[in-house]
Design a protein around this motif. Structure first.
Motif, PDB file in Angstrom:
ATOM      1  N   VAL A  55       8.275  23.141  74.564  1.00  0.00           N
ATOM      2  CA  VAL A  55       8.105  23.098  73.114  1.00  0.00           C
ATOM      3  C   VAL A  55       7.960  24.531  72.613  1.00  0.00           C
ATOM      4  CG1 VAL A  55       5.606  22.741  73.398  1.00  0.00           C
ATOM      5  CG2 VAL A  55       6.698  22.217  71.195  1.00  0.00           C
ATOM      6  N   THR A  56       8.581  24.822  71.475  1.00  0.00           N
ATOM      7  CA  THR A  56       8.548  26.167  70.901  1.00  0.00           C
ATOM      8  C   THR A  56       8.079  26.084  69.454  1.00  0.00           C
ATOM      9  OG1 THR A  56      10.435  26.823  72.269  1.00  0.00           O
ATOM     10  CG2 THR A  56       9.873  28.257  70.436  1.00  0.00           C
ATOM     11  N   TYR A  57       7.024  26.821  69.149  1.00  0.00           N
ATOM     12  CA  TYR A  57       6.496  26.899  67.777  1.00  0.00           C
ATOM     13  C   TYR A  57       7.355  27.849  66.951  1.00  0.00           C
ATOM     14  CZ  TYR A  57       3.781  29.654  64.419  1.00  0.00           C
ATOM     15  OH  TYR A  57       3.374  30.395  63.336  1.00  0.00           O
ATOM     16  N   LEU A  58       7.619  27.472  65.702  1.00  0.00           N
ATOM     17  CA  LEU A  58       8.337  28.319  64.760  1.00  0.00           C
ATOM     18  C   LEU A  58       7.534  28.378  63.466  1.00  0.00           C
ATOM     19  CD1 LEU A  58      11.985  27.019  65.293  1.00  0.00           C
ATOM     20  CD2 LEU A  58      11.128  29.271  65.918  1.00  0.00           C
ATOM     21  N   LEU A  65      13.754  30.682  68.753  1.00  0.00           N
ATOM     22  CA  LEU A  65      13.702  29.459  69.553  1.00  0.00           C
ATOM     23  C   LEU A  65      13.474  29.732  71.035  1.00  0.00           C
ATOM     24  CD1 LEU A  65      16.609  27.310  68.030  1.00  0.00           C
ATOM     25  CD2 LEU A  65      14.177  26.730  68.034  1.00  0.00           C
ATOM     26  N   THR A  66      13.618  30.971  71.438  1.00  0.00           N
ATOM     27  CA  THR A  66      13.519  31.294  72.865  1.00  0.00           C
ATOM     28  C   THR A  66      12.235  32.017  73.241  1.00  0.00           C
ATOM     29  OG1 THR A  66      14.741  33.362  72.519  1.00  0.00           O
ATOM     30  CG2 THR A  66      16.033  31.394  73.083  1.00  0.00           C
ATOM     31  N   GLU A  67      11.379  32.327  72.280  1.00  0.00           N
ATOM     32  CA  GLU A  67      10.133  33.026  72.571  1.00  0.00           C
ATOM     33  C   GLU A  67       8.950  32.075  72.559  1.00  0.00           C
ATOM     34  OE1 GLU A  67       9.180  36.813  70.883  1.00  0.00           O
ATOM     35  OE2 GLU A  67      11.258  37.182  70.310  1.00  0.00           O
ATOM     36  N   ASN A  68       7.981  32.379  73.435  1.00  0.00           N
ATOM     37  CA  ASN A  68       6.731  31.613  73.504  1.00  0.00           C
ATOM     38  C   ASN A  68       6.948  30.121  73.799  1.00  0.00           C
ATOM     39  OD1 ASN A  68       4.856  33.811  72.850  1.00  0.00           O
ATOM     40  ND2 ASN A  68       5.794  33.754  70.813  1.00  0.00           N
ATOM     41  N   MET A  69       7.960  29.811  74.599  1.00  0.00           N
ATOM     42  CA  MET A  69       8.169  28.413  75.004  1.00  0.00           C
ATOM     43  C   MET A  69       7.035  27.976  75.935  1.00  0.00           C
ATOM     44  SD  MET A  69      12.290  27.949  75.532  1.00  0.00           S
ATOM     45  CE  MET A  69      12.400  29.183  76.819  1.00  0.00           C
ATOM     46  N   LYS A  97       2.155  28.188  70.859  1.00  0.00           N
ATOM     47  CA  LYS A  97       1.671  29.538  71.111  1.00  0.00           C
ATOM     48  C   LYS A  97       2.510  30.541  70.338  1.00  0.00           C
ATOM     49  CE  LYS A  97       0.334  32.513  74.974  1.00  0.00           C
ATOM     50  NZ  LYS A  97       0.328  32.648  76.465  1.00  0.00           N
ATOM     51  N   GLY A  98       1.870  31.563  69.785  1.00  0.00           N
ATOM     52  CA  GLY A  98       2.586  32.594  69.057  1.00  0.00           C
ATOM     53  C   GLY A  98       1.738  33.828  68.870  1.00  0.00           C
ATOM     54  N   ASP A  99       2.381  34.910  68.498  1.00  0.00           N
ATOM     55  CA  ASP A  99       1.662  36.141  68.188  1.00  0.00           C
ATOM     56  C   ASP A  99       2.396  36.864  67.071  1.00  0.00           C
ATOM     57  OD1 ASP A  99       3.521  38.320  69.416  1.00  0.00           O
ATOM     58  OD2 ASP A  99       3.279  36.819  70.996  1.00  0.00           O
ATOM     59  N   ILE A 100       1.697  37.757  66.404  1.00  0.00           N
ATOM     60  CA  ILE A 100       2.240  38.397  65.206  1.00  0.00           C
ATOM     61  C   ILE A 100       3.431  39.303  65.531  1.00  0.00           C
ATOM     62  CG2 ILE A 100       0.806  40.476  65.188  1.00  0.00           C
ATOM     63  CD1 ILE A 100       0.366  39.831  62.133  1.00  0.00           C
ATOM     64  N   GLY A 214       7.650  22.607  46.951  1.00  0.00           N
ATOM     65  CA  GLY A 214       8.611  21.932  47.817  1.00  0.00           C
ATOM     66  C   GLY A 214       7.946  21.504  49.102  1.00  0.00           C
ATOM     67  N   ALA A 215       8.356  20.360  49.626  1.00  0.00           N
ATOM     68  CA  ALA A 215       7.684  19.778  50.782  1.00  0.00           C
ATOM     69  C   ALA A 215       7.748  20.666  52.018  1.00  0.00           C
ATOM     70  CB  ALA A 215       8.300  18.409  51.093  1.00  0.00           C
ATOM     71  N   PHE A 216       8.886  21.344  52.252  1.00  0.00           N
ATOM     72  CA  PHE A 216       9.050  22.114  53.470  1.00  0.00           C
ATOM     73  C   PHE A 216       9.053  23.624  53.244  1.00  0.00           C
ATOM     74  CE2 PHE A 216      11.193  18.015  54.234  1.00  0.00           C
ATOM     75  CZ  PHE A 216      10.442  17.581  55.321  1.00  0.00           C
ATOM     76  N   LYS A 217       8.610  24.066  52.076  1.00  0.00           N
ATOM     77  CA  LYS A 217       8.556  25.496  51.785  1.00  0.00           C
ATOM     78  C   LYS A 217       7.402  26.141  52.552  1.00  0.00           C
ATOM     79  CE  LYS A 217      11.665  26.226  48.426  1.00  0.00           C
ATOM     80  NZ  LYS A 217      12.447  27.399  48.092  1.00  0.00           N
ATOM     81  N   ASN A 218       7.711  27.194  53.325  1.00  0.00           N
ATOM     82  CA  ASN A 218       6.696  27.950  54.061  1.00  0.00           C
ATOM     83  C   ASN A 218       5.865  27.093  55.013  1.00  0.00           C
ATOM     84  OD1 ASN A 218       7.488  30.298  52.763  1.00  0.00           O
ATOM     85  ND2 ASN A 218       5.997  30.059  51.109  1.00  0.00           N
ATOM     86  N   THR A 219       6.429  26.024  55.532  1.00  0.00           N
ATOM     87  CA  THR A 219       5.686  25.188  56.477  1.00  0.00           C
ATOM     88  C   THR A 219       6.081  25.520  57.911  1.00  0.00           C
ATOM     89  OG1 THR A 219       7.338  23.423  56.315  1.00  0.00           O
ATOM     90  CG2 THR A 219       5.447  23.300  54.835  1.00  0.00           C
ATOM     91  N   ASP A 220       5.198  25.178  58.858  1.00  0.00           N
ATOM     92  CA  ASP A 220       5.459  25.429  60.268  1.00  0.00           C
ATOM     93  C   ASP A 220       6.269  24.287  60.867  1.00  0.00           C
ATOM     94  OD1 ASP A 220       3.914  27.765  60.167  1.00  0.00           O
ATOM     95  OD2 ASP A 220       2.069  26.637  60.544  1.00  0.00           O
ATOM     96  N   CYS A 221       7.001  24.590  61.907  1.00  0.00           N
ATOM     97  CA  CYS A 221       7.746  23.556  62.622  1.00  0.00           C
ATOM     98  C   CYS A 221       7.789  23.918  64.103  1.00  0.00           C
ATOM     99  CB  CYS A 221       9.150  23.373  62.054  1.00  0.00           C
ATOM    100  SG  CYS A 221      10.154  24.865  62.012  1.00  0.00           S
ATOM    101  N   TYR A 222       8.332  23.043  64.906  1.00  0.00           N
ATOM    102  CA  TYR A 222       8.445  23.319  66.339  1.00  0.00           C
ATOM    103  C   TYR A 222       9.627  22.539  66.895  1.00  0.00           C
ATOM    104  CZ  TYR A 222       5.584  19.041  66.360  1.00  0.00           C
ATOM    105  OH  TYR A 222       5.089  17.783  66.126  1.00  0.00           O
TER     106      TYR A 222
END
Length: 245
Positions: A55-58, A65-69, A97-100, A214-222
Motif C-alpha cells: 500500500v502506498t500513501y499519496l 506511487l513508488t515511494e514509501n510502499m 508512511k510518508g515524510d516531507i 469539493g469532495a476530493f479537493k486536497n484530500t489524501d488517498c492511497y
C-alpha cells in the motif's frame, strides 16, 4: 447387362448416402453429448481467501506511487452474481508512511510541520466488479474463459492510527485480472486507488493554507497492489437457477 450395372450403381450410391447420414448423425450425437457433459460442472457462488501486497500513501507527505510502499495483507470474500459480475468484500491491514522530503514541494512554515509519519491502516470495503469476459472453467458455463481482466468500483471505510488518528470514507477504483488455476482455485492481481474524503490521514490538513471546496479537493488517498488466492464454495443449485440461456 447395362440394366444390371445401373441397378448396382444405384445400390452403391444409396449405401454411400446412408453411410454419410450415419456419420453425420453420429457426429451430431457425439458433439451434443460432450456439450451437455461440458455444461454439467457445478457453478459456485462464493469465493473466500486472502491477499498480500503493498500500500502506498499519496498526500501532503508523498507524491509518488513508488515511494514509501508498505506491506499489506487482506481477507477477501467474493459473491458471484453471474459469470460477468460480482461483489467483493475485503478487510485489509497495512501501514501508511510518508515524510516531507517525499512531497517534493515547498510548504509555508515547513519547519513547524511534522517531518514524517507512520500510521497503521485498516481498510474495509465493498466493490462491484465487472469481468470483461465470462469467467470460469468453461465446463460450467458456455463461453466462460479461465482468464479475464476486470474493473471494480465501490465504497469503503478507512481507519488510520499511530502518530495521528483518522476515520473516513474512501471510494476505491480498481483494475485487475483473474485466472482460474484449477476448477475451484482462483489467482488474482489487482491495483486499486482509494480516494478518501479526509485530508488528515497524515495528520496535516491543508499545509498551503488555501481554502478549497469539493469532495476530493486536497484530500489524501492511497493505492494498493496485491496478489490474491481464493477458493470456490457454495455450489449453485442447478434445479433452482439457470444462467446458461
Amino acid at each position: 447387362m447395362m440394366k444390371n450395372r445401373t441397378i448396382g450403381e444405384g445400390l452403391m450410391l444409396g449405401m454411400k448416402k446412408e453411410r454419410v447420414l450415419l456419420c453425420a448423425a453420429f457426429f451430431i450425437l457425439h458433439s451434443s453429448f460432450f456439450t451437455l457433459k461440458a455444461q454439467d460442472a457445478p457453478e459456485y457462488r462464493l469465493e473466500v481467501g486472502g491477499g498480500a501486497g503493498v500500500v502506498t500513501y499519496l498526500g501532503d507527505f508523498n507524491s509518488s506511487l513508488t515511494e514509501n510502499m508498505q506491506p499489506m495483507g487482506s481477507l477477501i470474500g467474493r459473491y458471484k452474481m453471474n459469470p460477468r459480475m460480482g461483489l467483493m468484500l475485503n478487510i485489509s491491514y497495512g501501514k501508511l508512511k510518508g515524510d516531507i522530503k517525499s512531497a517534493k514541494t515547498w510548504y509555508p512554515d515547513a519547519e513547524t510541520l511534522p517531518q514524517s509519519f507512520s500510521n497503521t491502516l485498516i481498510d474495509a470495503g465493498l466493490k462491484f466488479e465487472y469481468n470483461f469476459w465470462p469467467y470460469g472453467t468453461g465446463r460450467e458455463y458456455r463461453g466462460a474463459k479461465p482468464l479475464t481482466p476486470y474493473f471494480g468500483l465501490g465504497i469503503g471505510g478507512t481507519f488510520s492510527s499511530g502518530n495521528y488518528s483518522a476515520a473516513t470514507v474512501n471510494f476505491p477504483l480498481a483494475l485487475g485480472i483473474k485466472y482460474k488455476v484449477a476448477e475451484r482455485l482462483n489467482l488474482g492481481l489487482e491495483w486499486a486507488m482509494h480516494f478518501s474524503l479526509s485530508d488528515k490521514l497524515d495528520g496535516v490538513k491543508d499545509p498551503y493554507g488555501i481554502k478549497s471546496s469539493g469532495a476530493f479537493k486536497n484530500t489524501d488517498c492511497y493505492s494498493t497492489l496485491q496478489v490474491s488466492v481464493t477458493y470456490d464454495l457454495w455450489a449453485k443449485c442447478k434445479t433452482c437457477h439457470n444462467d446458461k440461456d
